[in-house]
Design a protein around this motif. Structure first.
Motif, PDB file in Angstrom:
ATOM      1  N   LEU A  95      -6.643 -18.177  -7.823  1.00  0.00           N
ATOM      2  CA  LEU A  95      -7.504 -17.635  -8.861  1.00  0.00           C
ATOM      3  C   LEU A  95      -6.623 -17.053  -9.963  1.00  0.00           C
ATOM      4  O   LEU A  95      -5.426 -17.311 -10.027  1.00  0.00           O
ATOM      5  CB  LEU A  95      -8.437 -16.586  -8.252  1.00  0.00           C
ATOM      6  N   VAL A  96      -7.203 -16.262 -10.830  1.00  0.00           N
ATOM      7  CA  VAL A  96      -6.491 -15.753 -11.995  1.00  0.00           C
ATOM      8  C   VAL A  96      -5.363 -14.797 -11.581  1.00  0.00           C
ATOM      9  O   VAL A  96      -5.392 -14.200 -10.503  1.00  0.00           O
ATOM     10  CB  VAL A  96      -7.498 -15.060 -12.946  1.00  0.00           C
ATOM     11  N   ASP A  97      -4.371 -14.675 -12.464  1.00  0.00           N
ATOM     12  CA  ASP A  97      -3.253 -13.761 -12.261  1.00  0.00           C
ATOM     13  C   ASP A  97      -3.764 -12.373 -11.829  1.00  0.00           C
ATOM     14  O   ASP A  97      -4.735 -11.890 -12.386  1.00  0.00           O
ATOM     15  CB  ASP A  97      -2.504 -13.645 -13.599  1.00  0.00           C
TER      16      ASP A  97
ATOM     17  N   GLU B 260     -11.587 -22.457 -19.036  1.00  0.00           N
ATOM     18  CA  GLU B 260     -10.156 -22.502 -18.846  1.00  0.00           C
ATOM     19  C   GLU B 260      -9.416 -22.505 -20.180  1.00  0.00           C
ATOM     20  O   GLU B 260      -9.953 -22.961 -21.192  1.00  0.00           O
ATOM     21  CB  GLU B 260      -9.778 -23.759 -18.040  1.00  0.00           C
ATOM     22  N   VAL B 261      -8.222 -21.991 -20.167  1.00  0.00           N
ATOM     23  CA  VAL B 261      -7.367 -21.955 -21.353  1.00  0.00           C
ATOM     24  C   VAL B 261      -7.251 -23.366 -21.934  1.00  0.00           C
ATOM     25  O   VAL B 261      -6.984 -24.330 -21.204  1.00  0.00           O
ATOM     26  CB  VAL B 261      -5.968 -21.433 -20.993  1.00  0.00           C
ATOM     27  N   GLY B 262      -7.496 -23.499 -23.220  1.00  0.00           N
ATOM     28  CA  GLY B 262      -7.391 -24.796 -23.870  1.00  0.00           C
ATOM     29  C   GLY B 262      -8.630 -25.657 -23.740  1.00  0.00           C
ATOM     30  O   GLY B 262      -8.611 -26.843 -24.101  1.00  0.00           O
ATOM     31  N   HIS B 263      -9.700 -25.091 -23.227  1.00  0.00           N
ATOM     32  CA  HIS B 263     -10.937 -25.849 -23.068  1.00  0.00           C
ATOM     33  C   HIS B 263     -12.099 -24.976 -23.510  1.00  0.00           C
ATOM     34  O   HIS B 263     -11.973 -23.751 -23.535  1.00  0.00           O
ATOM     35  CB  HIS B 263     -11.127 -26.272 -21.608  1.00  0.00           C
ATOM     36  N   GLU B 264     -13.212 -25.602 -23.872  1.00  0.00           N
ATOM     37  CA  GLU B 264     -14.411 -24.873 -24.228  1.00  0.00           C
ATOM     38  C   GLU B 264     -15.526 -25.244 -23.259  1.00  0.00           C
ATOM     39  O   GLU B 264     -15.764 -26.439 -23.030  1.00  0.00           O
ATOM     40  CB  GLU B 264     -14.847 -25.185 -25.666  1.00  0.00           C
ATOM     41  N   PRO B 265     -16.223 -24.267 -22.700  1.00  0.00           N
ATOM     42  CA  PRO B 265     -17.284 -24.571 -21.731  1.00  0.00           C
ATOM     43  C   PRO B 265     -18.399 -25.434 -22.282  1.00  0.00           C
ATOM     44  O   PRO B 265     -19.138 -26.037 -21.505  1.00  0.00           O
ATOM     45  CB  PRO B 265     -17.800 -23.179 -21.346  1.00  0.00           C
TER      46      PRO B 265
ATOM     47  N   THR C  18      -3.508 -19.728 -16.154  1.00  0.00           N
ATOM     48  CA  THR C  18      -4.813 -20.352 -15.944  1.00  0.00           C
ATOM     49  C   THR C  18      -5.733 -19.437 -15.138  1.00  0.00           C
ATOM     50  O   THR C  18      -5.282 -18.620 -14.333  1.00  0.00           O
ATOM     51  CB  THR C  18      -4.674 -21.712 -15.227  1.00  0.00           C
ATOM     52  N   LYS C  19      -7.016 -19.599 -15.366  1.00  0.00           N
ATOM     53  CA  LYS C  19      -8.004 -18.784 -14.655  1.00  0.00           C
ATOM     54  C   LYS C  19      -8.146 -19.227 -13.201  1.00  0.00           C
ATOM     55  O   LYS C  19      -8.473 -18.417 -12.334  1.00  0.00           O
ATOM     56  CB  LYS C  19      -9.370 -18.876 -15.345  1.00  0.00           C
ATOM     57  N   ARG C  20      -7.915 -20.518 -12.968  1.00  0.00           N
ATOM     58  CA  ARG C  20      -8.023 -21.094 -11.630  1.00  0.00           C
ATOM     59  C   ARG C  20      -7.045 -22.245 -11.513  1.00  0.00           C
ATOM     60  O   ARG C  20      -6.726 -22.897 -12.505  1.00  0.00           O
ATOM     61  CB  ARG C  20      -9.456 -21.610 -11.364  1.00  0.00           C
ATOM     62  N   SER C  21      -6.588 -22.506 -10.301  1.00  0.00           N
ATOM     63  CA  SER C  21      -5.708 -23.648 -10.086  1.00  0.00           C
ATOM     64  C   SER C  21      -6.487 -24.940 -10.244  1.00  0.00           C
ATOM     65  O   SER C  21      -7.724 -24.969 -10.216  1.00  0.00           O
ATOM     66  CB  SER C  21      -5.101 -23.585  -8.685  1.00  0.00           C
ATOM     67  N   GLY C  22      -5.755 -26.040 -10.394  1.00  0.00           N
ATOM     68  CA  GLY C  22      -6.406 -27.328 -10.526  1.00  0.00           C
ATOM     69  C   GLY C  22      -7.245 -27.687  -9.319  1.00  0.00           C
ATOM     70  O   GLY C  22      -8.314 -28.295  -9.450  1.00  0.00           O
ATOM     71  N   ASP C  23      -6.787 -27.323  -8.128  1.00  0.00           N
ATOM     72  CA  ASP C  23      -7.548 -27.639  -6.911  1.00  0.00           C
ATOM     73  C   ASP C  23      -8.852 -26.856  -6.853  1.00  0.00           C
ATOM     74  O   ASP C  23      -9.876 -27.376  -6.384  1.00  0.00           O
ATOM     75  CB  ASP C  23      -6.703 -27.335  -5.674  1.00  0.00           C
ATOM     76  N   VAL C  24      -8.851 -25.613  -7.320  1.00  0.00           N
ATOM     77  CA  VAL C  24     -10.083 -24.827  -7.364  1.00  0.00           C
ATOM     78  C   VAL C  24     -11.036 -25.407  -8.406  1.00  0.00           C
ATOM     79  O   VAL C  24     -12.236 -25.584  -8.146  1.00  0.00           O
ATOM     80  CB  VAL C  24      -9.779 -23.350  -7.655  1.00  0.00           C
ATOM     81  N   ARG C  25     -10.522 -25.724  -9.577  1.00  0.00           N
ATOM     82  CA  ARG C  25     -11.379 -26.301 -10.621  1.00  0.00           C
ATOM     83  C   ARG C  25     -11.983 -27.620 -10.162  1.00  0.00           C
ATOM     84  O   ARG C  25     -13.134 -27.928 -10.460  1.00  0.00           O
ATOM     85  CB  ARG C  25     -10.590 -26.520 -11.912  1.00  0.00           C
ATOM     86  N   ALA C  26     -11.191 -28.425  -9.441  1.00  0.00           N
ATOM     87  CA  ALA C  26     -11.698 -29.720  -8.987  1.00  0.00           C
ATOM     88  C   ALA C  26     -12.893 -29.544  -8.062  1.00  0.00           C
ATOM     89  O   ALA C  26     -13.882 -30.292  -8.150  1.00  0.00           O
ATOM     90  CB  ALA C  26     -10.582 -30.489  -8.284  1.00  0.00           C
TER      91      ALA C  26
ATOM     92  N   ALA D 242      -8.536 -33.558 -18.166  1.00  0.00           N
ATOM     93  CA  ALA D 242      -8.624 -34.020 -16.780  1.00  0.00           C
ATOM     94  C   ALA D 242      -9.781 -33.351 -16.047  1.00  0.00           C
ATOM     95  O   ALA D 242     -10.499 -33.991 -15.272  1.00  0.00           O
ATOM     96  CB  ALA D 242      -7.307 -33.752 -16.056  1.00  0.00           C
ATOM     97  N   THR D 243      -9.958 -32.065 -16.296  1.00  0.00           N
ATOM     98  CA  THR D 243     -11.073 -31.357 -15.657  1.00  0.00           C
ATOM     99  C   THR D 243     -12.409 -31.931 -16.104  1.00  0.00           C
ATOM    100  O   THR D 243     -13.282 -32.255 -15.280  1.00  0.00           O
ATOM    101  CB  THR D 243     -11.013 -29.863 -15.990  1.00  0.00           C
ATOM    102  N   ALA D 244     -12.590 -32.064 -17.416  1.00  0.00           N
ATOM    103  CA  ALA D 244     -13.870 -32.527 -17.953  1.00  0.00           C
ATOM    104  C   ALA D 244     -14.177 -33.962 -17.552  1.00  0.00           C
ATOM    105  O   ALA D 244     -15.352 -34.340 -17.400  1.00  0.00           O
ATOM    106  CB  ALA D 244     -13.876 -32.385 -19.469  1.00  0.00           C
TER     107      ALA D 244
END
Length: 710
Positions: free
Chosen positions: A547-549, A359-364, A397-405, A214-216
């Protein structure tokens, strides 16, 4: 237990215990949630804020309200999915199995001769458990299985299965014990080829693959070159991400995990062990020494070959050299920590080209995802993990979905972003007379401000301390350079009141926030409608700029959510608010977006409740709408349209059975799709429908067929 309509992740603490969650049940039920998804609830170390440091797996945590409190919560009517930690327990006097030398040898992966024990990652006070032993499995799981048998718990989320000696065997044991619904925290590589979930008796993963997809999807591929060049200019780093990640993995294997590598060498003294651990392209392989070479999948063999390990080591890892079974097991338990600490907890903080992708589960290096590829991924989910979880934020997650968006929008305005960063570096030069922060750190700061604006100084400082130490360039957790950290924090906090900077930054940030909110709504709608079970992280039904934990475990304002839901539920079909402000950072602007997001979640979950078979068993059918629009049918009852980019002139090409009357479930436009005419250009198919006539102002449509109008 029926398959969940939607789960809601709750982070339990002594302040947010079972009793407190009971009070939330009416609100969550009204929201449309079917199952609570609880963080670990067995007895953890005194003062634990997360529950992953269990010290007594035979009892439910009294700090959370005890077994009586958990059973009372279950009686409120929502199902429960419980997070379980089979891989490790907390050490110390509170753990009676750890305190007893004889019991320690039986329960833990511990060598009494030299005191070595398997750790969880690099955390010395979390010791690996021998859950592969049937007696130890019984000891650590009898209470959980009792709760499942009694109907208190409906399903389990399994933490870090990759740390186990035999993940498949463990999961089969759960199934044989009567646990029908299991989700695993398995991180699958998004690289090509995309890693497949092993053939385990589970519903699926906890949803990081969807998060990455979804992010990508909303990252514009056109911006890759400019962002890559900007990152290189600021940092001097021109290598692709895989090379950066390999370097950090090797570093972790030879430093942080040197004791684990040394242990492996006592079992098999061959060259190349550390490099092989670091070079494995996946978290681990799943060779089963009890079954021999035939237990390796083609993916396992390909991963071993891709590691570039010496031939002798590869033969051992393929179980072609008898007598090294213990080595193979320990190697497979060690590679996941090397990957996680090397990539997620180091390289992600160095390769800061576009933080939305880190992000966890993704590669930059997977910069973007096409609409066609998203459809393929969703169809695969429908076939292989139709009830896997779908998430956009977790406690990890390193960031919430709203931050990533928000941050993801930068790829769509890459040249403007480059120019803005250049201006800001000039404006703020007086704040860094000694050259601190460096270019990469400054780029991280600007992206973080854009993603989480407005942000308080204390939150920004805490994030930067963690980001700097994880990057391990100028300071580390083991050897912190607090003076350097302080200079970076001082620079960042000064920006919050630096008027020359704010005069330029805030208008730009407002534009990014507005576009980011549209992206966040679109990703939320996809989560609620594609194949799988949507999971809502606590509080994320409103805008969540975390942001991150530990930032993502902040207290949630439940009263505000109750009040807004009452307003939204009284509105017409989740219609968006009319009082949106031009200033996204104003109270009115934030309130309007919160209502919009909550209305979307509420309406989509209500539809899922009304059409449970459609969403739990219905087919996923892509509808062609061009390269910039995601459109699909769920069975033949629901039509979803999501504009990604450049969709204004696009058109839907409905299939023959889509003809009829469709009603918006989210307060948007209704739709009439005429039947086709054999003599027209579509050869009897319904005519094309302009996307602009289907979606609302945010580029979204969620439509339900009116059966009486077919």
């Amino acid at each position: 237990m029926s398959i969940p309509r939607a789960t809601y992740r709750i982070q339990l603490t002594p302040d947010q215990d079972f009793a407190a969650v009971r009070e939330l049940v009416p609100y969550l039920r009204d929201l449309g949630i079917s199952h609570l998804y609880l963080s670990p609830s067995l007895t953890a170390r005194s003062g634990s804020t997360h529950g992953y440091d269990v010290v007594d797996p035979t009892t439910v945590s009294e700090a959370l309200g005890g077994e009586e409190g958990l059973r009372a919560l279950a009686a409120e009517g929502l199902g429960i999915v419980l997070d379980v930690v089979p891989n490790h327990m907390g050490v110390g006097d509170e753990n009676r199995w750890w305190s007893d030398e004889e019991e320690r040898v039986r329960v833990f992966d511990y060598d009494p001769e030299d005191g070595w024990y398997r750790r969880f990652f690099d955390i010395d006070d979390l010791a690996g458990v021998r859950v592969e032993d049937p007696d130890v499995f019984a000891l650590t799981h009898d209470k959980v299985l009792e709760l499942v048998r009694d109907g208190v718990v409906d399903g389990l989320r399994i933490d870090h299965p990759d740390g186990l000696a035999d993940p498949a065997g463990y999961l089969r044991r759960l199934r044989d014990a009567g646990v029908a619904h299991v989700w695993v925290e398995k991180i699958l590589s998004a690289s090509h080829p995309v890693e497949e979930l092993p053939d385990w008796p589970v519903e699926g993963t906890v949803g990081y693959e969807f998060l990455g997809d979804a992010t990508a999807l909303f990252v514009d591929p056109a911006g890759e070159g400019v962002l890559t060049q900007l990152f290189a200019e600021l940092t001097g780093e021109t290598r692709p991400f895989p090379e950066v990640a390999l370097e950090t993995q090797i570093s972790q294997a030879t430093t942080t995990f040197a004791r684990e590598v040394a242990r492996l060498r006592t079992l098999l003294d061959v060259p190349g062990i550390a490099d092989a651990l670091a070079s494995l392209p996946v978290y681990r392989t799943y060779a089963d020494p009890a079954e021999g070479p035939s237990s390796l999948s083609e993916a396992d063999r390909a991963a071993i070959a891709a590691s570039g390990a010496p031939d002798e080591l590869q033969r051992v890892l393929r179980l072609e050299e008898p007598g090294h079974e213990s080595f193979v097991t320990k190697f497979q338990q060690t590679s996941p920590p090397v990957m996680a600490k090397g990539v997620e907890d180091t390289a992600f903080y160095r390769y800061v080209r576009l933080l939305a992708l880190n992000e966890v589960g993704h590669e930059p290096d997977r910069f973007s995802l096409s609409v066609a590829d998203l459809h393929a991924r969703n169809q695969h989910r429908s076939e292989h993990q139709p009830h896997g979880l779908l998430t956009t934020q977790t406690h990890d997650t390193k960031r919430s979905g709203d931050v990533r968006a928000r941050i993801g929008v930068l790829a769509s305005v890459a040249e403007e972003w480059r120019d803005a960063v250049t201006r800001w570096r000039g404006i703020n030069a007086e704040l860094r007379p000694d050259g601190v922060p460096d270019g990469g750190e400054e780029l991280t700061i600007y992206q973080t401000l854009l993603g989480a604006w407005p942000i308080t100084a204390d939150r920004l400082e805490a994030f930067l301390e963690k980001a700097l130490r994880e990057a391990k360039l100028h300071t580390t957790w083991a050897e912190p350079d607090e003076r350097y950290e302080g200079r970076v924090q001082e620079f960042a906090v000064a920006l919050l009141s630096h008027e020359p900077f704010l005069a330029d930054f805030v208008p730009f940030a407002a534009r990014i926030a507005a576009e980011g909110r549209r992206s966040a709504l679109a990703q939320t709608l996809l989560k609620l409608t594609v194949p799988g079970v949507p999971d809502v992280y606590q509080g994320d039904e409103l805008e969540t700029l975390s942001l991150v934990d530990p930032d993502n475990r902040r207290e949630v304002d439940w009263e505000r959510r109750r009040g807004l839901l009452a307003d939204v539920a009284a509105a017409d079909r989740g219609a968006p608010a009319d009082d949106a402000s031009d200033d996204p950072f104003s109270a009115a602007g934030t309130d309007a977006f919160d209502r919009r997001k909550l209305a979307l979640v509420h309406a989509a979950l209500r539809l899922r409740g009304e059409l449970e078979d459609t969403f739990s068993r219905g087919a996923y059918r892509p509808v062609d709408a061009g390269e910039g629009t995601v459109a699909f049918l769920r069975s033949d009852d629901v039509l979803v349209v999501v504009g990604v980019r450049g969709f204004e002139d696009a058109a839907l090409e409905p299939p023959a059975d889509a003809a009829g009357r469709w009603t918006s479930a989210i307060g948007g436009r209704d739709l009439e799709i005429p039947s086709g005419d054999a003599s027209d250009e579509r050869g009897g198919l319904p005519p094309r429908v302009p996307v602009a006539e289907v979606v609302d102002g945010d580029g979204l449509a969620l439509l339900r067929r009116q059966r009486d109008a077919r």
